[in-house]
Write an enzyme that holds these catalytic residues in place. Structure first.
Site, mmCIF file in Angstrom:
data_model
loop_
_atom_site.group_PDB
_atom_site.id
_atom_site.type_symbol
_atom_site.label_atom_id
_atom_site.label_comp_id
_atom_site.label_asym_id
_atom_site.label_seq_id
_atom_site.Cartn_x
_atom_site.Cartn_y
_atom_site.Cartn_z
ATOM 1 N N SER A 156 0.853 -1.208 0.000
ATOM 2 C CA SER A 156 0.000 0.000 0.000
ATOM 3 C C SER A 156 0.874 1.238 0.000
ATOM 4 N N TRP A 182 9.479 1.878 4.246
ATOM 5 C CA TRP A 182 9.985 3.157 3.754
ATOM 6 C C TRP A 182 9.747 4.263 4.784
ATOM 7 N N CYS A 258 -2.161 15.045 7.618
ATOM 8 C CA CYS A 258 -0.747 15.266 8.009
ATOM 9 C C CYS A 258 0.096 15.499 6.755
ATOM 10 N N ARG A 288 34.941 27.171 -15.673
ATOM 11 C CA ARG A 288 35.403 26.080 -16.550
ATOM 12 C C ARG A 288 35.574 26.584 -17.990
ATOM 13 N N LEU A 358 28.168 20.416 -15.202
ATOM 14 C CA LEU A 358 29.405 20.054 -14.502
ATOM 15 C C LEU A 358 30.168 18.922 -15.202
ATOM 16 N N GLU A 383 5.517 11.304 -0.357
ATOM 17 C CA GLU A 383 4.486 12.331 -0.092
ATOM 18 C C GLU A 383 3.550 12.522 -1.276
HETATM 19 P P1 TGC Z 1 -10.302 9.788 -0.470
HETATM 20 O O1 TGC Z 1 -11.560 8.981 -0.541
HETATM 21 O O2 TGC Z 1 -10.042 10.814 -1.514
HETATM 22 O O3 TGC Z 1 -10.205 10.513 0.962
HETATM 23 C C1 TGC Z 1 -10.442 9.831 2.160
HETATM 24 C C2 TGC Z 1 -10.722 10.887 3.214
HETATM 25 O O4 TGC Z 1 -9.560 11.710 3.395
HETATM 26 C C3 TGC Z 1 -9.848 13.066 3.023
HETATM 27 N N1 TGC Z 1 -8.666 13.573 2.327
HETATM 28 C C4 TGC Z 1 -7.890 14.510 2.839
HETATM 29 N N2 TGC Z 1 -7.973 15.211 3.979
HETATM 30 C C5 TGC Z 1 -7.029 16.126 4.222
HETATM 31 N N3 TGC Z 1 -6.003 16.328 3.377
HETATM 32 C C6 TGC Z 1 -5.875 15.638 2.227
HETATM 33 N N4 TGC Z 1 -4.841 15.868 1.413
HETATM 34 C C7 TGC Z 1 -6.848 14.682 1.912
HETATM 35 N N5 TGC Z 1 -7.031 13.833 0.883
HETATM 36 C C8 TGC Z 1 -8.151 13.167 1.146
HETATM 37 C C9 TGC Z 1 -11.083 12.982 2.154
HETATM 38 O O5 TGC Z 1 -11.794 14.194 2.181
HETATM 39 C C10 TGC Z 1 -11.828 11.864 2.820
HETATM 40 O O6 TGC Z 1 -12.389 12.382 4.008
HETATM 41 P P2 TGC Z 1 -13.786 11.809 4.592
HETATM 42 O O7 TGC Z 1 -14.054 12.655 5.783
HETATM 43 O O8 TGC Z 1 -14.772 11.987 3.467
HETATM 44 O O9 TGC Z 1 -13.568 10.371 4.909
HETATM 45 O O10 TGC Z 1 -9.080 8.776 -0.354
HETATM 46 P P3 TGC Z 1 -8.493 7.782 -1.408
HETATM 47 O O11 TGC Z 1 -8.240 6.507 -0.696
HETATM 48 O O12 TGC Z 1 -9.334 7.744 -2.668
HETATM 49 O O13 TGC Z 1 -7.044 8.431 -1.723
HETATM 50 C C11 TGC Z 1 -6.851 9.580 -2.371
HETATM 51 C C12 TGC Z 1 -5.334 9.795 -2.633
HETATM 52 C C13 TGC Z 1 -4.823 8.899 -3.752
HETATM 53 C C14 TGC Z 1 -5.220 11.239 -3.080
HETATM 54 C C15 TGC Z 1 -4.511 9.543 -1.357
HETATM 55 O O14 TGC Z 1 -4.534 8.220 -1.006
HETATM 56 C C16 TGC Z 1 -3.052 9.961 -1.480
HETATM 57 O O15 TGC Z 1 -2.749 11.132 -1.262
HETATM 58 N N6 TGC Z 1 -2.135 9.006 -1.797
HETATM 59 C C17 TGC Z 1 -0.693 9.276 -1.758
HETATM 60 C C18 TGC Z 1 -0.078 8.607 -0.544
HETATM 61 C C19 TGC Z 1 1.026 9.407 0.056
HETATM 62 O O16 TGC Z 1 1.252 10.565 -0.224
HETATM 63 N N7 TGC Z 1 1.753 8.788 0.990
HETATM 64 C C20 TGC Z 1 2.776 9.494 1.717
HETATM 65 C C21 TGC Z 1 3.288 8.667 2.864
HETATM 66 S S1 TGC Z 1 4.238 9.594 4.048
HETATM 67 C C22 TGC Z 1 5.668 9.968 3.257
HETATM 68 O O17 TGC Z 1 5.847 9.725 2.120
HETATM 69 C C23 TGC Z 1 6.694 10.666 4.095
HETATM 70 S S2 TGC Z 1 8.120 11.041 3.232
HETATM 71 C C24 TGC Z 1 9.168 11.765 4.375
HETATM 72 C C25 TGC Z 1 9.134 13.251 4.355
HETATM 73 O O18 TGC Z 1 8.062 13.844 4.336
HETATM 74 O O19 TGC Z 1 10.194 13.888 4.380
HETATM 75 P P1 FAD Z 2 3.488 2.789 -5.974
HETATM 76 O O1 FAD Z 2 2.275 3.333 -5.317
HETATM 77 O O2 FAD Z 2 3.569 1.325 -6.170
HETATM 78 O O3 FAD Z 2 3.629 3.517 -7.386
HETATM 79 C C1 FAD Z 2 4.488 3.015 -8.418
HETATM 80 C C2 FAD Z 2 4.217 3.841 -9.686
HETATM 81 O O4 FAD Z 2 2.847 3.691 -10.074
HETATM 82 C C3 FAD Z 2 4.430 5.346 -9.463
HETATM 83 O O5 FAD Z 2 4.957 5.936 -10.621
HETATM 84 C C4 FAD Z 2 3.027 5.854 -9.236
HETATM 85 O O6 FAD Z 2 2.861 7.225 -9.539
HETATM 86 C C5 FAD Z 2 2.244 4.960 -10.200
HETATM 87 N N1 FAD Z 2 0.836 4.901 -9.818
HETATM 88 C C6 FAD Z 2 0.280 4.367 -8.697
HETATM 89 N N2 FAD Z 2 -1.043 4.548 -8.706
HETATM 90 C C7 FAD Z 2 -1.335 5.228 -9.851
HETATM 91 C C8 FAD Z 2 -2.541 5.730 -10.422
HETATM 92 N N3 FAD Z 2 -3.727 5.599 -9.812
HETATM 93 N N4 FAD Z 2 -2.445 6.365 -11.617
HETATM 94 C C9 FAD Z 2 -1.243 6.540 -12.235
HETATM 95 N N5 FAD Z 2 -0.075 6.084 -11.734
HETATM 96 C C10 FAD Z 2 -0.129 5.452 -10.549
HETATM 97 N N6 FAD Z 2 6.067 6.577 3.760
HETATM 98 C C11 FAD Z 2 5.633 6.764 5.037
HETATM 99 O O7 FAD Z 2 4.528 6.373 5.388
HETATM 100 N N7 FAD Z 2 6.435 7.381 5.946
HETATM 101 C C12 FAD Z 2 7.681 7.838 5.651
HETATM 102 O O8 FAD Z 2 8.353 8.409 6.504
HETATM 103 C C13 FAD Z 2 8.171 7.642 4.312
HETATM 104 N N8 FAD Z 2 9.441 8.001 3.986
HETATM 105 C C14 FAD Z 2 9.947 7.654 2.759
HETATM 106 C C15 FAD Z 2 11.312 7.837 2.503
HETATM 107 C C16 FAD Z 2 11.849 7.419 1.284
HETATM 108 C C17 FAD Z 2 13.324 7.547 1.058
HETATM 109 C C18 FAD Z 2 11.000 6.880 0.286
HETATM 110 C C19 FAD Z 2 11.556 6.472 -1.047
HETATM 111 C C20 FAD Z 2 9.660 6.688 0.533
HETATM 112 C C21 FAD Z 2 9.115 7.046 1.778
HETATM 113 N N9 FAD Z 2 7.775 6.777 2.105
HETATM 114 C C22 FAD Z 2 7.304 6.988 3.387
HETATM 115 C C23 FAD Z 2 6.936 6.029 1.159
HETATM 116 C C24 FAD Z 2 6.342 6.891 0.038
HETATM 117 O O9 FAD Z 2 5.313 7.688 0.512
HETATM 118 C C25 FAD Z 2 5.853 5.919 -1.065
HETATM 119 O O10 FAD Z 2 6.998 5.395 -1.688
HETATM 120 C C26 FAD Z 2 4.947 6.620 -2.070
HETATM 121 O O11 FAD Z 2 3.707 6.962 -1.482
HETATM 122 C C27 FAD Z 2 4.715 5.769 -3.324
HETATM 123 O O12 FAD Z 2 4.377 4.458 -3.005
HETATM 124 P P2 FAD Z 2 5.155 3.225 -3.704
HETATM 125 O O13 FAD Z 2 6.604 3.470 -3.591
HETATM 126 O O14 FAD Z 2 4.591 1.990 -3.125
HETATM 127 O O15 FAD Z 2 4.804 3.320 -5.233
#
Ligand code: TGC
Ligand code: FAD
Length: 404
Positions: A156, A182, A258, A288, A358, A383
């Site tokens: 996921s 991750w 968040c 350079r 570079l 993110e």
């Molecule tokens: P969906 O049905 O659209 O929404 C479910 C509920 O959540 C609400 N919602 C939000 N609320 C606040 N802020 C947002 N950005 C929100 N997006 C959605 C929505 O209104 C709903 O609320 P309710 O009250 O109706 O239940 O959800 P979905 O399952 O269809 O997903 C939508 C999608 C694809 C946009 C979402 O899953 C998504 O953003 N996916 C990307 C995952 C992601 O960004 N993961 C990051 C993991 S953390 C990380 O990477 C840390 S990196 C380290 C660092 O930051 O340095």
């Molecule tokens: P996938 O979801 O498997 O995606 C693979 C490819 O498919 C991507 O190109 C994507 O854009 C594409 N794809 C997926 N769905 C669709 C769609 N519907 N339409 C078109 N294209 C699509 N997560 C945390 O929770 N906490 C953390 O602190 C955190 N830190 C991280 C640090 C690092 C160094 C890295 C690399 C990742 C971190 N993450 C963290 C995880 C990060 O949020 C996920 O890697 C990211 O959300 C993408 O998920 P995935 O890697 O499983 O790729």
């Protein structure tokens, strides 16, 4: 009395623009308040003294000293945009400016601060009980305690709603099972905010990392964000008391809200990384020589440098605009997706172009460019990947949901 000559002088003084600064072409820094410029300078000072002299070693070893968090705590950077509980109560723009300077150092180091403030402290601050806030936030603000955020799982990533990690009630306790992967700061964290499926919806749990049943294992072989600990967390019948659960939310809106905080800071941070690449490439191009002249004199090199400069100025202006919207309570998640989407892809393009200027030197750690470029590959993915933000924006303008 002023004569005609004096009037002309005064008018020309008033209308003469200051000289162009190639490193801040539009004078964007002037749009920051004096306090924000001071904040930028002090963050830059810590980055210069504590990060840059060591970053190549940390990059090569894949280790970052956790004591760095204490330094960031002293500067008031951890959870800086939160009010109370030892946090600085800064504005969104302040937070952006600090992220810009941290990102200019290294995106992995900026991640340490982003994760702590926006992903670990924010959910406790926003959804926690008063007791939870008092227990955790003050020591997280100083950097004494490090936090991490567990949302992503092996199956996921972009679709966190499909998570399998679950928690079930057992008397007044909760039993947590599953895994997250991750996870930034995972193996150095004292506390993990873990999102899990329950009978009551998706809930957040504050998990002390010394709890029995908790394991954190670092992911090795990363070619990106090396100056950052990235871990897999596993929860094996991990028992938590009732008061470990965040009472304020029971749906995906909890973890997703968040992400807004972190994505916003990241979008400023990548402009810092881009700025570092641009400055490095500009200096290199002027120094350079090939074909008997500086490579900065070639039209193709100038095109690259100009495109970088324009994109950085544009990215910083959009970041400031969204920051002002956020401070006015008018920034929607879609505005933040716009910022993350466009600034990250622009920064990655800038880093790649800078790398090419570079030449062979661009692939070494002697210059910061390749390190930034490779970090930005992570930032393009975490993110919310570039594609996910594109689809969020697509939905916002068409009304059609491409995810389901
Ligand atoms: P969906 O049905 O659209 O929404 C479910 C509920 O959540 C609400 N919602 C939000 N609320 C606040 N802020 C947002 N950005 C929100 N997006 C959605 C929505 O209104 C709903 O609320 P309710 O009250 O109706 O239940 O959800 P979905 O399952 O269809 O997903 C939508 C999608 C694809 C946009 C979402 O899953 C998504 O953003 N996916 C990307 C995952 C992601 O960004 N993961 C990051 C993991 S953390 C990380 O990477 C840390 S990196 C380290 C660092 O930051 O340095
Ligand atoms: P996938 O979801 O498997 O995606 C693979 C490819 O498919 C991507 O190109 C994507 O854009 C594409 N794809 C997926 N769905 C669709 C769609 N519907 N339409 C078109 N294209 C699509 N997560 C945390 O929770 N906490 C953390 O602190 C955190 N830190 C991280 C640090 C690092 C160094 C890295 C690399 C990742 C971190 N993450 C963290 C995880 C990060 O949020 C996920 O890697 C990211 O959300 C993408 O998920 P995935 O890697 O499983 O790729």
């Amino acid at each position: 009395m002023l004569g005609d000559r004096d009037l002309c002088d005064t008018a020309s003084t008033m209308t003469t623009p200051p000289p162009i600064d190639p490193l801040d072409f539009l004078g964007v820094r002037e749009l920051w308040t004096p306090e924000q410029r001071m904040l930028a300078d002090s963050v830059r000072g810590v980055v210069k003294d504590r990060v840059l002299p060591n970053i190549n070693d940390w990059w090569e070893s894949g280790q970052v000293p956790r004591e760095l968090a204490l330094e960031f705590g002293k500067l008031g950077l951890l959870g800086m945009h939160l009010e109370g509980y030892g946090c600085a109560g800064a504005t969104a723009v302040d937070y952006g400016v600090a992220s810009f300077e941290l990102g200019r150092g290294d995106s992995g180091i900026r991640s340490m601060v982003s994760v702590q403030g926006s992903l670990a402290m924010f959910p406790i601050w926003k959804f926690g009980s008063e007791e939870q806030k008092q227990e955790w936030l003050p020591r997280m603000a100083t950097g004494e305690l490090i936090g991490c955020f567990g949302l992503t799982e092996p199956d996921s990533g972009s679709d966190p709603s499909s998570m399998r990690t679950n928690a079930r009630r057992d008397g007044s306790d909760w039993i947590l099972n599953g895994s997250k992967t991750w996870i930034s700061n995972g193996s150095i964290a004292d506390v993990a905010v873990v999102w899990a499926r329950t009978d009551e919806g998706v809930r957040g749990f504050i998990v002390p990392t010394d709890a029995s049943g908790f394991t954190a294992t670092d992911i090795h072989g990363k070619m990106s964000l090396r100056a950052s600990h990235t871990s897999t967390l596993t929860f094996d019948d991990l028992r938590l008391p009732e008061h470990a659960m965040l009472p304020g939310v029971s749906s995906m809106s909890g973890p997703l809200s968040c992400l807004n905080e972190a994505r916003y800071g990241i979008a400023w941070g990548v402009m810092g990384a881009a700025q570092a690449c641009y400055e490095s490439a500009l200096a290199y191009a002027k120094d350079r020589h090939q074909f008997g002249r500086p490579i900065a004199g070639f039209q193709l090199t100038q095109r690259k440098l100009v495109d970088m400069m324009v994109a950085i100025n544009r990215g910083l202006l959009v970041a400031l605009h969204v920051g002002n919207l956020k401070d006015a309570g008018k920034a929607s998640p879609e505005h933040i997706s716009f910022l993350k989407y466009d600034n990250v892809r622009a920064a990655l393009d800038i880093a790649r172009e800078a790398r090419s200027i570079l030449g062979a030197n661009g692939i070494t750690l002697d210059y910061p460019v390749f390190r930034h470029m490779s970090n930005l590959e992570t930032v393009y993915t975490y993110e919310g990947t570039n594609e996910i933000h594109q689809l969020i924006l697509g939905q916002a303008i068409t009304g059609e949901n491409a995810f389901t």
